[in-house]
Design an enzyme around this catalytic site. Structure first.
Site: not given
Length: 794
Positions: A197, A271
Site C-alpha cells: 500500500k 522503520e
C-alpha cells in the site's frame, strides 16, 4: 571614456540562476494514456475499487489535480492477499536463478523509464527533479540489481531458512518509489509475495511500477498494489492471511501496528521516525560540514526520517558556524520542483505544511530564536522557508519531536561526552552525523551514539548493500544488506513447530528421585542475593508432589531493582569479546564441577533422565556461545561511493527474559547465553514450575567472575512479572518463551517505548536440539547492527 572590464570572478559573483525546467511531456502522455484514473493492481490486472470510490492526488507545487486513484476497502485488500497467496507456490516453485532474472529485469526496466519515473515522482511529491533524477531513481534500480544477486545466492547463503509467505508492506510519501524498492526487492529475492500500500499522498510511481511488473512478465499475484488511506493500511495489517508486515512511517502509527499485530503470528519490521543529531566539532572542516548540513536537513525539504534536524555545535565555533550556515541558507533557491536549478521544493500536503508551521511557532514560544533567509518564495503552492532555530533548549518540542520539514534546531556543547549526551537525549535512534578531522574522535563518538546509522564527515549516504534502520522508538529491523534479507526469512523448522498448550507440561518423564532437602532461595540482583520486596514465597513441589522448597515471589519493585542493576552493568558491553568468552567458559567449568548435585535436585522436578540431559546440554551450550562470542562479527561494506560502511554488531542493551517452564536449566541458558555473549545484561524470570534453579545458578555465577548485574534473576508468576517487564521504559527488549497468550501480551504491553520483542509465538522449541536451540537465529536477535559510514580519498 574608459570602461572597466569585469573579471571572471566578478562576473561569477553577479551571475543569477535562470530557470531550467524539466519537460514533463512524456509523463503527462503516460498519465493521459491511463485517462488519469487508476485502479488497484491485483493478480496482474487492474481492478476498479470494490466500493467505487476514488480520491485525488495533486501536485503540491501548483495544487493542480494530477489523477484519481482508487480508495481501497477491506474487500480490495482481501482480493490482493488472496492473489498473493495463490501466487506464492508459483513464485517459490521457481529456482533462485529464475527469481534473480526477474529482479534483474525489473532493474533494467526501471532504468529504461528512469526519466519518466523521476518526473512523475517530482510532480506527485514536490521534491526537486535533481533529487528524483540523480538520487531516488538510480537507488531504486540499484536495489533491484543488488537483490537480484541475493536471489541468485539465497539457497546457498541461507540454508534452512524459508520465506515468510505473503507480506503486507506500507510505505510513506517522502521517498515513494525508493521505499517501494527497499521493501519489494528483498521480499521477492527471498521468495515472498507482496501486497503493498503506497502513501495516500504519493501513489503514482507505485502504480507505474505495477505496470513495469507486467512489462517484465512477473507472474500474476507476486506483486499487488492496493491504494488508499489509513483505513486501507489498517485492513492490510489486520488481515489474518498476511504472514509479515513491513512498515515505514511515523512512530505513532508504528505503535498502532504493533498493538494490532500483537495477538497474531505476523513477523513485524518497523522503520519509524527520527530526530537525528548533526554533530560538528571545532576541528571539523566547517565549509564541508555546512554543505553536509544542507543535504542533512534541506534535502527533500527536510521530509526525511533521518534528517539531521538537530545541529549540535561545539561552543568554541558556534558563532562562526552560525554565520556560515545563515550565509549558505541565503543562497538556497526555493521554487518549482521541476526546475533543475532549485534546491528546495514543495511540501507534500497542506496538512504537513500546517504541522511544520505549528511546531515552529511552539518552539519560538518556548524560547527559540527563529531566523529565515530573505529569499524569493513562489506565489502559489505549498512551500516553507528554510528555517534556523537557535537557543533551543534540549527539552523543547523542536528538539524532541520530529518536525519533518526544512527546520533546523541548533544547540551547543563543550566536550565530546556532552555531545553524546545531547545526541542521545531523544526517544529516537535512527541516524546521526559526526564531523571532525580526528578519526579517533569521530569513531569514538560514533560508537556511543544510540543510532542505527552514523555518517562520519558525510550525510544521507544510502546503499542497497548497507543496512538501514533504527534503535529505540525509531523502530526495529533493517532495510538493505544481509540483515535486511533476514527480515523476510524464518527458520524452516520454526514455521512448522507445534503449538504449546496453554499450560505447558514439563518435558521428560515424571520419575521419582531421592528426596531433597527443603530449601528457600532468594532473588539474584546485582550479583547479590536479595529478599523479595513482597515478603511472600511459594511452595515448589516435584513431579510426585514432594515439597522441594520455597521460592520468592518477585513483584514490581523487585523488577525495578533488577533493571536498575542491569543498566549499571553497562561495562559488560565494553568488555572485550575474548574476556566475555572466558567467563562463559568459567561458568561451564563450574557447572560441570557441580553438575551431579544440581542434577539430583533438578531431577525431583523433571526426572533424573531429563535432569542429566539438561546439565550436559547446558555445558555444551556454554561452550557454543563462548565460541561464538568473538566470532559473530560485523562486516565492512564497499558501496559504490568513496566510502566504507562498517557494519558493527552492537548489544541491544538491557533485556527482560521469560524462560520456559518445562526445561528449567537448558531453557534458561538457551535464552540468556546469546544475550550476554553479545554484551547485553538481562533480567530473567526463571521457570515458574521449578524456580529453585535460581539457587544453583547464582552460586555458579559467583564463582565464575561474572560481573554483578549482568544476569539478574527474579522468580515469580510469569504473567504478572511480564506486565512489569514489558511496560518498563528502561528495558530495551523482551524475549518471551510461553504459550500464545503470554507471547501476545509481551508484544501488546510493550508498545510504550516500542522495545524489541522476540517470542516463540507460542510454538514449542526443542532446546536439546542444536538446530532449534542455539546459533545464529538467536544471535541475530541479540545484536542490533549499526552502520558507520566513513569517507576516504580526496
Amino acid at each position: 571614456m574608459t570602461h572597466k572590464t569585469m573579471s571572471v570572478v566578478e562576473k561569477y559573483k553577479t551571475m543569477e540562476y535562470g530557470p531550467a525546467p524539466e519537460d514533463p511531456k512524456e509523463t503527462l502522455v503516460w498519465l493521459d494514456a491511463h485517462k488519469r484514473r487508476f485502479g488497484h493492481f491485483i493478480g496482474g490486472e487492474w481492478h476498479a475499487p470494490s466500493e467505487g470510490k476514488y480520491f485525488e492526488t495533486s501536485d503540491p507545487a501548483t495544487l493542480e489535480k494530477i489523477a484519481e486513484v482508487a480508495q481501497g476497502s477491506a474487500a480490495d485488500v482481501d482480493a490482493a492477499v488472496k492473489a498473493a497467496r495463490t501466487a506464492l507456490p508459483v513464485w517459490q516453485g521457481f529456482s533462485s536463478h529464475e527469481r534473480a532474472k526477474y529482479l534483474y529485469a525489473l532493474a533494467r526496466q526501471i532504468q529504461k523509464h528512469s526519466r519518466r519515473l523521476s518526473v512523475l515522482e517530482t510532480i506527485d511529491n514536490g521534491k526537486p527533479i535533481r533529487e528524483s533524477r540523480d538520487i531516488d531513481i538510480p537507488l531504486v534500480a540499484r536495489h533491484f540489481y543488488h537483490h537480484a544477486g541475493w536471489a541468485q545466492l539465497r539457497d546457498h547463503e541461507f540454508p534452512g531458512y524459508s520465506a515468510c509467505g505473503v507480506v503486507g508492506q506500507i510505505i510513506p510519501w517522502n521517498f515513494p518509489l525508493l521505499m517501494l524498492a527497499w521493501k519489494i526487492a528483498p521480499a521477492l529475492a527471498t521468495g515472498n509475495t507482496v501486497v503493498l500500500k503506497p502513501a495516500e499522498f504519493t501513489p503514482l510511481t507505485a502504480l507505474a511500477f505495477a505496470e513495469i511488473c507486467t512489462e517484465v512478465g512477473l507472474p500474476a499475484g507476486v506483486v499487488n498494489i492496493v491504494t488508499g488511506d489509513g483505513s486501507t493500511g489498517e485492513a492490510l495489517v489486520k488481515h489474518p492471511d498476511v504472514d509479515k508486515i513491513a512498515f515505514t512511517g511515523s512512530t505513532e502509527v508504528g505503535r498502532a501496528i504493533r498493538r494490532a499485530t500483537a495477538a497474531s503470528h505476523k513477523k513485524l519490521s518497523l522503520e519509524l521516525g527520527g530526530k537525528s543529531p548533526f554533530i560538528i566539532f571545532e576541528d571539523a572542516d566547517l565549509d564541508g560540514a555546512v554543505e553536509g548540513l544542507v543535504d542533512g536537513i534541506w534535502f527533500n525539504q527536510g521530509q526525511v526520517c533521518c534528517a539531521g534536524s538537530r545541529l549540535l555545535m561545539q561552543e568554541s565555533i558556534a558563532e562562526k558556524l552560525t554565520r556560515k550556515v545563515q550565509a549558505r541558507m541565503s543562497t538556497l533557491r526555493v521554487g518549482s520542483p521541476l526546475d533543475k536549478a532549485i534546491d528546495v521544493g514543495a511540501i507534500v500536503a497542506k496538512v504537513q505544511l500546517e504541522r511544520i508551521d505549528s511546531l515552529v511557532k511552539q518552539g519560538i514560544a518556548e524560547g527559540a530564536t527563529c531566523w529565515q533567509p530573505e529569499i524569493a518564495m513562489p506565489s502559489r503552492g505549498l512551500y516553507y522557508k528554510p528555517t534556523f532555530l537557535s537557543n533551543v533548549h534540549p527539552t523543547s518540542i523542536v528538539a524532541q519531536q520530529e518536525i519533518f520539514g526544512p527546520v533546523l534546531a541548533a544547540m551547543t556543547f563543550r566536550t565530546p561526552k556532552e555531545a553524546v549526551e545531547l545526541a542521545n537525549n531523544t526517544a529516537y535512534g535512527l541516524a546521526a552525523s559526526v564531523w571532525s578531522e580526528s578519526i579517533n574522535v569521530s569513531l569514538h563518538v560514533a560508537s556511543q551514539l544510540k543510532a542505527g546509522v552514523v555518517w562520519v564527515n558525510c550525510t544521507n549516504m544510502f546503499d542497497a548493500a548497507c543496512g538501514f534502520g533504527g534503535y529505540r522508538e525509531s523502530g526495529y529491523g533493517r532495510e538493505g544488506g544481509r540483515e535486511g534479507l533476514l527480515e523476510y526469512l524464518e527458520p524452516a523448522w520454526f514455521k512448522g513447530a507445534r503449538k504449546l498448550p496453554t499450560d505447558a507440561p514439563t518435558n521428560g518423564a515424571a520419575e521419582v528421585a531421592n528426596p531433597s532437602i527443603d530449601r528457600t532461595v532468594k532473588l539474584y540482583i546485582g550479583g547479590k542475593q536479595a529478599r523479595p520486596d513482597s515478603g511472600y514465597s511459594v511452595e515448589v513441589r516435584g513431579a510426585n508432589g514432594q515439597l522441594l522448597g520455597e521460592s520468592p515471589l518477585g513483584n514490581r519493585k523487585d523488577i525495578r531493582n533488577a533493571v536498575e542493576a542491569a543498566r549499571k552493568a553497562d561495562g559488560w558491553a565494553k568488555t572485550t569479546a575474548h574476556n566475555r568468552a572466558q567467563i562463559l567458559y568459567y561458568i561451564a567449568e563450574n557447572l560441570s564441577q557441580r553438575g551431579p548435585e544440581i542434577a539430583q535436585r533438578l531431577s525431583a522436578a523433571v526426572g533424573a533422565k531429563q535432569a542429566d540431559r539438561e546439565i550436559k546440554a547446558s555445558i555444551e551450550r556454554l561452550f557454543s556461545y563462548a565460541a561464538w562470542t568473538d566470532k559473530y562479527e560485523g562486516a565492512v561494506h564497499n558501496p559504490p561511493f568513496r566510502n566504507i560502511a562498517i557494519a558493527m554488531n552492537e548489544p541491544i542493551g538491557t533485556v527482560g527474559v521469560l524462560c520456559p517452564a518445562g526445561t528449567p536449566l537448558i531453557g534458561f541458558f538457551s535464552l540468556a547465553l546469546p544475550l550476554i555473549a553479545a554484551g547485553n545484561s538481562i533480567v530473567a524470570i526463571p521457570s515458574e514450575k521449578y524456580p529453585l534453579i535460581t539457587g544453583d545458578l547464582y552460586q555458579v555465577f559467583e564463582t565464575s567472575d561474572l560481573p554483578g548485574g549482568v544476569i539478574n534473576i527474579v522468580p515469580g508468576r510469569s504473567s504478572e512479572l511480564l506486565k512489569t517487564l514489558a511496560e518498563h521504559d528502561d528495558l530495551d527488549a523482551v524475549w518471551c518463551y510461553g504459550d500464545e497468550s503470554l507471547c501476545a501480551n509481551a508484544k501488546a504491553l510493550s508498545v510504550g517505548n516500542l522495545k524489541q520483542v522476540w517470542t516463540n509465538e507460542g510454538r514449542a522449541i526443542d532446546f536439546f536440539d542444536r538446530v532449534q536451540g542455539e546459533g545464529r537465529w538467536y544471535l541475530e536477535h541479540a545484536y542490533q547492527v549499526k552502520n558507520i559510514w566513513v569517507p576516504y580519498g580526496e
